[in-house]
Design a protein around this motif. Structure first.
Motif, PDB file in Angstrom:
ATOM      1  N   GLN A 236       0.951  -1.222  -0.050  1.00 28.18           N
ATOM      2  CA  GLN A 236       0.021  -0.083   0.041  1.00 28.18           C
ATOM      3  C   GLN A 236       0.831   1.021   0.154  1.00 28.18           C
ATOM      4  OE1 GLN A 236      -0.818  -2.951   1.650  1.00 28.18           O
ATOM      5  NE2 GLN A 236      -2.424  -2.536   3.061  1.00 28.18           N
ATOM      6  N   HIS A 237       2.051   1.035   0.306  1.00 29.29           N
ATOM      7  CA  HIS A 237       3.126   2.185   0.220  1.00 29.29           C
ATOM      8  C   HIS A 237       3.516   2.466  -1.093  1.00 29.29           C
ATOM      9  CE1 HIS A 237       3.285   2.196   5.172  1.00 29.29           C
ATOM     10  NE2 HIS A 237       2.157   2.745   4.613  1.00 29.29           N
ATOM     11  N   SER A 238       3.480   1.566  -1.746  1.00 34.06           N
ATOM     12  CA  SER A 238       4.236   1.948  -3.115  1.00 34.06           C
ATOM     13  C   SER A 238       3.121   1.924  -4.289  1.00 34.06           C
ATOM     14  CB  SER A 238       4.944   0.551  -3.780  1.00 34.06           C
ATOM     15  OG  SER A 238       5.657  -0.093  -2.570  1.00 34.06           O
TER      16      SER A 238
ATOM     17  N   TYR B 293      -0.671   2.656  -6.184  1.00 34.59           N
ATOM     18  CA  TYR B 293      -1.903   3.520  -5.756  1.00 34.59           C
ATOM     19  C   TYR B 293      -2.990   2.763  -6.419  1.00 34.59           C
ATOM     20  CZ  TYR B 293       1.925   6.935  -6.027  1.00 34.59           C
ATOM     21  OH  TYR B 293       3.067   7.493  -5.753  1.00 34.59           O
TER      22      TYR B 293
ATOM     23  N   ARG C 187       6.233   7.361 -10.846  1.00 31.21           N
ATOM     24  CA  ARG C 187       7.449   8.175 -10.090  1.00 31.21           C
ATOM     25  C   ARG C 187       8.075   8.898 -11.375  1.00 31.21           C
ATOM     26  NH1 ARG C 187      10.422   4.910  -5.583  1.00 31.21           N
ATOM     27  NH2 ARG C 187       9.066   3.408  -4.920  1.00 31.21           N
TER      28      ARG C 187
ATOM     29  N   ASN D  43      -2.968   8.376  -2.400  1.00 33.75           N
ATOM     30  CA  ASN D  43      -2.225   7.514  -1.749  1.00 33.75           C
ATOM     31  C   ASN D  43      -1.007   8.404  -1.290  1.00 33.75           C
ATOM     32  OD1 ASN D  43      -0.681   5.764  -0.246  1.00 33.75           O
ATOM     33  ND2 ASN D  43      -0.712   4.239  -1.439  1.00 33.75           N
TER      34      ASN D  43
ATOM     35  N   VAL E 290       1.128   8.488   1.118  1.00 34.35           N
ATOM     36  CA  VAL E 290       2.228   7.963   1.705  1.00 34.35           C
ATOM     37  C   VAL E 290       2.973   7.515   0.599  1.00 34.35           C
ATOM     38  CG1 VAL E 290       3.025   5.871   3.179  1.00 34.35           C
ATOM     39  CG2 VAL E 290       0.955   7.093   3.711  1.00 34.35           C
ATOM     40  N   ALA E 291       2.482   6.815  -0.315  1.00 35.70           N
ATOM     41  CA  ALA E 291       3.358   6.473  -1.645  1.00 35.70           C
ATOM     42  C   ALA E 291       3.940   7.360  -2.195  1.00 35.70           C
ATOM     43  CB  ALA E 291       2.348   5.617  -2.505  1.00 35.70           C
ATOM     44  N   GLY E 292       3.412   8.571  -2.489  1.00 38.92           N
ATOM     45  CA  GLY E 292       3.817   9.648  -3.222  1.00 38.92           C
ATOM     46  C   GLY E 292       5.108  10.235  -2.340  1.00 38.92           C
TER      47      GLY E 292
ATOM     48  N   LEU F 146       7.036   8.546  -0.327  1.00 43.79           N
ATOM     49  CA  LEU F 146       7.978   7.521  -0.230  1.00 43.79           C
ATOM     50  C   LEU F 146       8.515   7.730  -1.666  1.00 43.79           C
ATOM     51  CD1 LEU F 146       6.820   4.576   1.737  1.00 43.79           C
ATOM     52  CD2 LEU F 146       8.450   6.185   2.262  1.00 43.79           C
ATOM     53  N   ALA F 147       7.874   7.928  -2.713  1.00 43.75           N
ATOM     54  CA  ALA F 147       8.547   7.822  -4.291  1.00 43.75           C
ATOM     55  C   ALA F 147       9.113   9.317  -4.488  1.00 43.75           C
ATOM     56  CB  ALA F 147       7.235   7.635  -5.245  1.00 43.75           C
ATOM     57  N   ARG F 148       8.976  10.035  -3.514  1.00 45.76           N
ATOM     58  CA  ARG F 148       9.773  11.265  -3.458  1.00 45.76           C
ATOM     59  C   ARG F 148       9.207  12.366  -4.571  1.00 45.76           C
ATOM     60  NH1 ARG F 148      14.735   8.773  -3.731  1.00 45.76           N
ATOM     61  NH2 ARG F 148      15.475   8.226  -1.590  1.00 45.76           N
TER      62      ARG F 148
END
Lengths: 501, 355
Positions: A335-337, A339, A351, B231, B233-235, B237-239
């Motif tokens: 969930q942290h990587s 969407y 990214r 999301n 948090v994901a943003g 962590l992906a800077r």
């Protein structure tokens, strides 16, 4: 607590489809009280659907469920089946005692209190001491025990452990398995779903292999070995990854500038101290350590996610902007990587920026985005119908490939991975290791935090054991011909590290 | 965000990629399903009003409908950005009011040329957005709290600068004069033209919708805002620059609300200290009806426009039926809940057909 000796659940011809996708295709299974039944299968084989149906969260399209010989509907008899989750589904804001009570308060206006039976239960499970503590301040292991206690207090007969120990320490997980066996001995029906083959062999009486929506094999007795399960899991699929990897000998550390060099690298909150580490181009380095050893924090610190002091250089650059551009980090938590609300394609491209997917004026280059995403789906061996499909419709293993691909597409020279194959089926594991090797072979480096020796054996060149915030001497994976040897070395180093302090 | 477990449909995922050609078609189909319900509702409501009162369908009514939806739509565009970014902005209506009052006071009382007063009012909008955004992202105060506070702050400012007074540039207060050339310019911003007396405000709405539509759906900003909103948090962590993007969305919401306030002031010709406050919830309703999710990461410009159109349609239709003011409120309530319920039902249907 009930749990008659005659207690058994029969599952006959279970079918379940989601649109055009068949999740269960006539699944038969028998569950007996007093035994621990393991369920294994590649992601997307129908395991989760079966679990959801047993837990009463979903209804099967057709098929029959019988409990003690009588037709049974899990949906109508809530509380019969209790699920112990990897991440407990409780009320984190309430105290442990309140968590036991919620839903059983009765009609009295008075604030409910634990009865004698509940207190005995809490005592037996070793959570009585925490009764007044907010659940959110308890460890994961305690929370799982609260989940078990809650179910016992409701006379649950079936306990379904769903990847219960993937985030526990070894001690905690031993404790959990003791509890699991106690439940079975008390006459409950116990099911263990896990990707850890060792746990299946050690802690279950029978293992049902689920593939393509059916039970394709049941292993018990002599046949119940890790090899046996692994063979069943990859049956008809690609070759086992161990053989696969054998073809690509790890490149020995190349001479020249290291990709990462850390000197006197110390955590400001004391997770680790005075780390000296270098990773060469072409190298995959594994950091091994239990929770609390500092290994996870060390990995995250290279991604700039922890407050640290000391010297660090990536490809010779020490400034933050340089670090940002040349490293990419993938968390153990998907969930942290990913969407969850976006498509596979958008997740792969998330990214990237200018100039990869946007031009002047930050206008998105649609055609190029599609091209890149489709190319990535092929290159990273992602099994998706189209790049437009939602990320959540992929299996766990393929989601993980997307998470890692997303980081690789940023073209870092140092990839930082936290438990890169947690909760991933064996086939996807092999494919992920192959992708990492390819990435390293191009002159980059990978540092990963692992908890499983098999993973290091399959994927890494060098292993460092972290204990008490310090690094061991490196182990070269190629010096070990079998995974057991590596495991022995790792255990030795770990014990040594703990005593050394 | 809900869990990401291995979803049941992964066997389908393993199917050969034969249907790649239809990816665009499927996306269109999904959009159609999503927006289809809304536009069907607009048509059905139109037919109902027409059958009750045939005067409802004529060019004049439709043109005035477009005019009356425009300020809600323009504020809604800004709010859509904020909501897609995973935040919320309760201060859009108060910002609209402050902009109108600021223009009125600067121009009519302060003798500031209108050509400066308007950019100044828009700059206030940007500043208010910056204020909201900084407090939300750096001070980590929930956006609901921050913007509820700024709603009151801005209304207080409007009361203060206007001294609780009402202004009309055609009838300035005793002792003040408004330059006729400037008045002409100001009126021209929303002048009516053509046989059906269409206001230029409608054109402003269309132009701004195109601009925001480009930002949200065709630019890197929108792509990332959509990701971050669902999301954060994901943003992080992906800077991705999560904070900067959120602040930008608040600033755009501030500027767009200010623009709506200025345009409505130009059209209505009258400013009051409390104008705009009552449009706070209709703006939210329009955005939510348009399919944006308060959970972030989801929302479209076309949906927000549709939501605003549906609301304006109800407003004018019910006014023509002269049922009284209660009817409008009741319908607004039903439609808001109904639209979201419909969206959820359609999402389920989509999951079943597309999965």
């Amino acid at each position: 607590m009930s749990g008659g000796a005659s207690g058994r659940i029969e599952v006959r011809g279970l079918h379940k489809s989601y649109g055009s996708t068949r999740a269960l295709a006539g699944l038969d299974l028998e569950l007996r009280s007093g035994e621990v039944l393991g369920i294994a299968g590649p992601n997307g084989a129908g395991k989760s659907t079966l679990m959801r149906i047993l837990a009463g969260e979903e209804r099967a399209d057709s098929g029959e469920l019988r409990l003690d010989g009588a037709p049974w509907s899990p949906m109508a008899t809530a509380g019969t089946v209790a699920v112990v989750h990897q991440e407990p589904q409780l009320f984190p804001n309430l105290s442990v005692a309140d968590n036991l009570m919620v839903g059983r308060e009765g009609s009295r206006l008075r604030r409910p209190r634990l009865g004698a039976a509940d207190r005995a239960l809490a005592q037996a499970l070793g959570i009585a001491a925490y009764a007044g503590r907010p659940l959110s301040t308890c460890t994961l292991a305690t929370q799982q025990r609260v989940e078990i206690a809650r179910a016992l207090a409701r006379d649950a007969r079936v306990f379904l452990f769903d990847e219960p120990n993937s985030a526990l320490t070894d001690d905690e997980s031993d404790e959990l398995f003791r509890e699991l066996h106690r439940l079975a001995e008390a006459g409950h029906i116990v099911i263990l779903v896990t990707h850890r083959l060792g746990d299946l062999v050690e802690h279950t009486d029978r293992v049902a292999i689920v593939r393509d929506g059916r039970v394709t094999a049941i292993l018990e007795g002599e046949a119940l070995t890790e090899d046996g399960i692994a063979r069943q899991l990859v049956l008809g699929g690609v070759q086992v990854h161990a053989e696969d990897m054998a073809g690509t000998p790890p490149i020995a550390a190349l001479p020249g500038q290291p990709v990462l060099r850390a000197r006197g690298w110390s955590h400001l909150d004391d997770a680790f101290d005075g780390i000296e580490l270098a990773a060469a181009p072409g190298e995959i380095v594994a950091l091994m350590g239990v929770e609390g050893s500092g290994a996870r924090e060390l990995l995250r610190s290279f991604a700039g996610l922890e407050r640290c002091a000391g010297e660090i250089a990536v490809a010779g650059r020490t400034d933050l902007a340089g670090l940002d551009r040349s490293t990419a980090y993938v968390s153990a938590t998907r969930q942290h990587s990913l969407y969850g609300h976006l498509s596979v394609g958008d997740n792969l491209l998330a990214r990237l920026g200018r100039p990869e997917i946007a031009g002047l004026g930050l206008v998105l280059r649609r055609a190029r985005m599609r091209e890149r995403a489709e190319d990535a789906v092929r290159r990273f061996l992602i099994k998706a119908r189209t790049i437009a499909q939602g990320i959540r419709s992929l299996s766990g293993g393929n989601q993980q490939k997307v998470a890692i691909a997303q980081a690789m597409m940023k073209r870092p020279i140092l990839l930082l991975l936290e438990e890169p194959t947690r909760g991933v089926d064996i086939r996807s594991k092999g494919e992920i290791y192959r992708l990492l090797r390819g990435f390293a072979d191009a002159g980059n480096a990978v540092i990963m935090f692992c908890t499983e020796v098999l993973e290091m054996f399959e994927a890494a060149d060098r292993v460092f054991v972290v204990s008490d915030g310090r690094l061991s001497a490196p182990l070269l994976v190629k010096d070990h011909t079998r995974v057991e040897e590596l495991a022995t070395s790792v255990t030795r180093l770990e014990r040594h590290g703990r005593q050394g302090r | 965000m809900s869990e990401m477990t291995d979803a049941p449909s992964s066997e389908a995922a393993a199917m050969p990629t034969t249907s790649r050609m239809s990816a665009a078609g499927r996306a269109t189909f999904e959009l159609g399903l999503r927006l289809g319900g809304l536009f069907i509702a607009i048509v059905i409501v139109g037919i109902i009003f027409y059958s009750l009162n045939p005067a409802f369908i004529n060019a004049d009514v439709i043109i005035s409908l477009l005019r009356s939806m425009s300020s809600v739509a323009i504020m809604g565009l800004g709010l859509t950005l904020v909501i897609v970014g995973g935040e919320i902005d309760l201060s859009v209506g108060a910002m609209y009011g402050l902009a109108a009052n600021a223009v009125a006071v600067m121009w009519i009382l302060g003798d500031v040329p209108i050509y400066l007063a308007i950019p100044f009012a828009l700059a206030i909008g940007a500043l208010v957005g910056l204020f909201n955004g900084l407090l939300v992202t750096y001070a980590r105060i929930p956006a609901f709290v921050v913007t509820l506070g700024s709603y009151n702050l801005l209304y207080g400012l409007s009361l203060y600068i206007s001294n609780a007074g009402t202004f009309n540039p055609i009838y300035p207060p005793e002792g003040y004069k408004v330059d006729p050339v400037q008045l002409k310019f100001f009126q021209a911003l929303t002048a009516q033209f053509g046989t059906h007396r269409m206001s230029i405000e409608v054109l402003w709405m269309i132009a701004l919708a195109l601009l925001v539509g480009f930002l949200l759906h065709r630019s890197l900003f929108g792509f990332r805002l959509m990701a971050i909103g669902g999301n954060p948090v994901a943003g992080q962590l992906a800077r991705l620059p999560v904070r900067r993007y959120k602040i930008t969305s608040f600033m755009l919401a501030g500027v767009l609300s200010a623009a709506a306030g200025v345009l409505d002031f130009s059209f209505i010709q009258t400013s009051q200290p409390d104008i705009g406050l009552s449009s706070t919830f209709p703006v939210f309703a329009a955005v939510i009806i348009g399919g944006a999710s308060l959970a972030g990461g989801k929302g479209t410009v076309i949906g927000t426009l549709g939501g605003a159109l549906l609301l304006a349609e109800l407003q004018i239709g019910l006014a023509l039926l002269t049922l009284g003011p209660h009817a409008q409120q009741l319908f607004l309530g039903f439609v808001t809940i109904g639209a979201v319920a419909l969206d959820i039902a359609l999402t389920k249907l989509r999951a079943r057909t597309v999965a």
